[in-house]
Design a protein around this motif. Structure first.
Motif, short mmCIF file in Angstrom:
data_model
loop_
_atom_site.label_atom_id
_atom_site.label_comp_id
_atom_site.label_asym_id
_atom_site.label_seq_id
_atom_site.Cartn_x
_atom_site.Cartn_y
_atom_site.Cartn_z
N ILE A 72 -5.58 2.02 0.29
CA ILE A 72 -4.84 3.06 1.00
C ILE A 72 -5.76 3.73 2.02
N THR A 73 -5.24 3.88 3.23
CA THR A 73 -6.06 4.37 4.34
C THR A 73 -5.69 5.78 4.81
N ASP A 74 -4.78 6.46 4.12
CA ASP A 74 -4.41 7.81 4.52
C ASP A 74 -4.13 8.67 3.31
N GLU A 75 -3.93 9.95 3.53
CA GLU A 75 -3.52 10.87 2.48
C GLU A 75 -2.04 10.63 2.21
N GLY A 76 -1.62 10.84 0.98
CA GLY A 76 -0.21 10.70 0.66
C GLY A 76 0.62 11.77 1.34
N LYS A 77 1.81 11.40 1.76
CA LYS A 77 2.74 12.34 2.39
C LYS A 77 3.85 12.63 1.39
N ALA A 78 3.91 13.88 0.92
CA ALA A 78 4.85 14.29 -0.11
C ALA A 78 6.20 14.68 0.48
N THR A 79 7.24 14.34 -0.24
CA THR A 79 8.60 14.78 0.06
C THR A 79 9.25 15.09 -1.28
N ASP A 80 9.55 16.37 -1.52
CA ASP A 80 10.12 16.79 -2.79
C ASP A 80 11.48 17.43 -2.58
N THR A 81 12.41 17.14 -3.49
CA THR A 81 13.71 17.78 -3.53
C THR A 81 13.94 18.23 -4.97
N ALA A 82 15.10 18.80 -5.24
CA ALA A 82 15.40 19.25 -6.60
C ALA A 82 15.49 18.09 -7.58
N SER A 83 15.85 16.90 -7.11
CA SER A 83 16.06 15.78 -8.03
C SER A 83 14.98 14.70 -7.97
N ARG A 84 14.05 14.82 -7.03
CA ARG A 84 13.00 13.78 -6.95
C ARG A 84 11.75 14.31 -6.26
N SER A 85 10.66 13.59 -6.52
CA SER A 85 9.38 13.85 -5.87
C SER A 85 8.87 12.50 -5.37
N SER A 86 8.58 12.42 -4.07
CA SER A 86 8.13 11.16 -3.48
C SER A 86 6.79 11.34 -2.77
N CYS A 87 6.04 10.26 -2.70
CA CYS A 87 4.80 10.27 -1.96
C CYS A 87 4.65 8.91 -1.28
N LEU A 88 4.24 8.91 -0.03
CA LEU A 88 4.12 7.69 0.76
C LEU A 88 2.70 7.57 1.29
N TRP A 89 2.10 6.40 1.07
CA TRP A 89 0.75 6.10 1.57
C TRP A 89 0.83 4.88 2.46
N ARG A 90 -0.15 4.72 3.33
CA ARG A 90 -0.22 3.57 4.25
C ARG A 90 -1.47 2.75 3.96
N VAL A 91 -1.31 1.43 4.03
CA VAL A 91 -2.42 0.50 3.92
C VAL A 91 -2.49 -0.25 5.24
N GLU A 92 -3.51 0.05 6.04
CA GLU A 92 -3.68 -0.57 7.35
C GLU A 92 -4.57 -1.80 7.22
N LYS A 93 -4.13 -2.89 7.81
CA LYS A 93 -4.89 -4.14 7.83
C LYS A 93 -5.26 -4.45 9.28
N PRO A 94 -6.24 -5.34 9.50
CA PRO A 94 -6.64 -5.68 10.88
C PRO A 94 -5.48 -6.22 11.72
N VAL A 95 -4.58 -6.97 11.09
CA VAL A 95 -3.39 -7.47 11.77
C VAL A 95 -2.24 -6.56 11.35
N ILE A 96 -1.62 -5.87 12.30
CA ILE A 96 -0.58 -4.88 12.00
C ILE A 96 0.55 -5.46 11.15
N ALA A 97 0.90 -6.71 11.35
CA ALA A 97 1.98 -7.33 10.58
C ALA A 97 1.61 -7.46 9.11
N ASP A 98 0.33 -7.40 8.78
CA ASP A 98 -0.12 -7.47 7.39
C ASP A 98 -0.22 -6.10 6.74
N SER A 99 -0.04 -5.04 7.51
CA SER A 99 -0.09 -3.68 6.98
C SER A 99 1.19 -3.37 6.21
N TYR A 100 1.11 -2.40 5.30
CA TYR A 100 2.28 -2.04 4.51
C TYR A 100 2.13 -0.61 4.00
#
Length: 182
Positions: A72-100
């Protein structure tokens, strides 16, 4: 880059944007489970019939060392609501198509059986938790849903172009998340 690769890349970015935009930030009552650097579990029983905390903070389910091990190449980005808590991270690869992206979402009132996908679900057991693994719809990655209680779950999703190839990433991340689940 071919049109097919661009479309897959675009779908990956759109999927990530949808996850981020799906909720609004809100204060959620309850008790958060803090991440620790130890491999011990919280003291709450892992029995799915045992009442659990009202809220599990998704960003606390991966430690800094987990993030580093997962690339993981970044800090997690949180999104919370009354019914859920989410966090999104990015994994950057040298070839952008390989990133996720890696997404972790705690659903307070959705069970593993409530996971909606047109793809086949395969049962999995990670640590003390049962769950299912499935490819995402529209080649949007791979998801591992783990039971927290009979009526709640945590989804670990690897979002990108090669859905089948991302199942290993999703399983690896799910193993690290499971270590912090009650």
């Amino acid at each position: 880059m071919t049109g097919y690769r661009l479309r897959r890349l675009w779908l990956g970015w759109v999927s990530g944007a949808v996850i981020l935009a799906a909720g609004c930030t809100a204060n959620t009552p309850g008790t958060a489970i803090e991440a620790s650097t130890s491999t011990s579990r919280p003291t709450v029983s892992g029995d799915p019939s045992t009442p659990q905390p009202d809220v599990i903070k998704a960003c606390a389910l991966l430690s800094g060392s987990d993030a580093q091990a997962l690339g993981i190449t970044d800090e997690g980005k949180a999104t919370d609501t009354a019914s859920r808590s989410s966090c999104l991270w990015r994994v950057e690869k040298p070839v952008i198509a390989d990133s996720y992206s890696i997404s972790v979402t705690f659903f307070k009132e959705l069970a593993v059986g409530d996971l909606v996908t047109s793809q086949e679900k395969s049962p999995v057991r990670i640590g003390k938790h049962n769950g299912v693994k499935a490819l995402g719809d529209s080649d949007s990655g791979c998801i591992v849903a783990l039971e927290v209680t009979v009526s709640s779950r945590v989804d670990v999703r690897a979002i990108g172009g090669d859905s089948a190839g991302l199942c290993g990433v999703a399983m690896g991340a799910a193993e690290r998340v499971e270590a912090r689940l009650p």
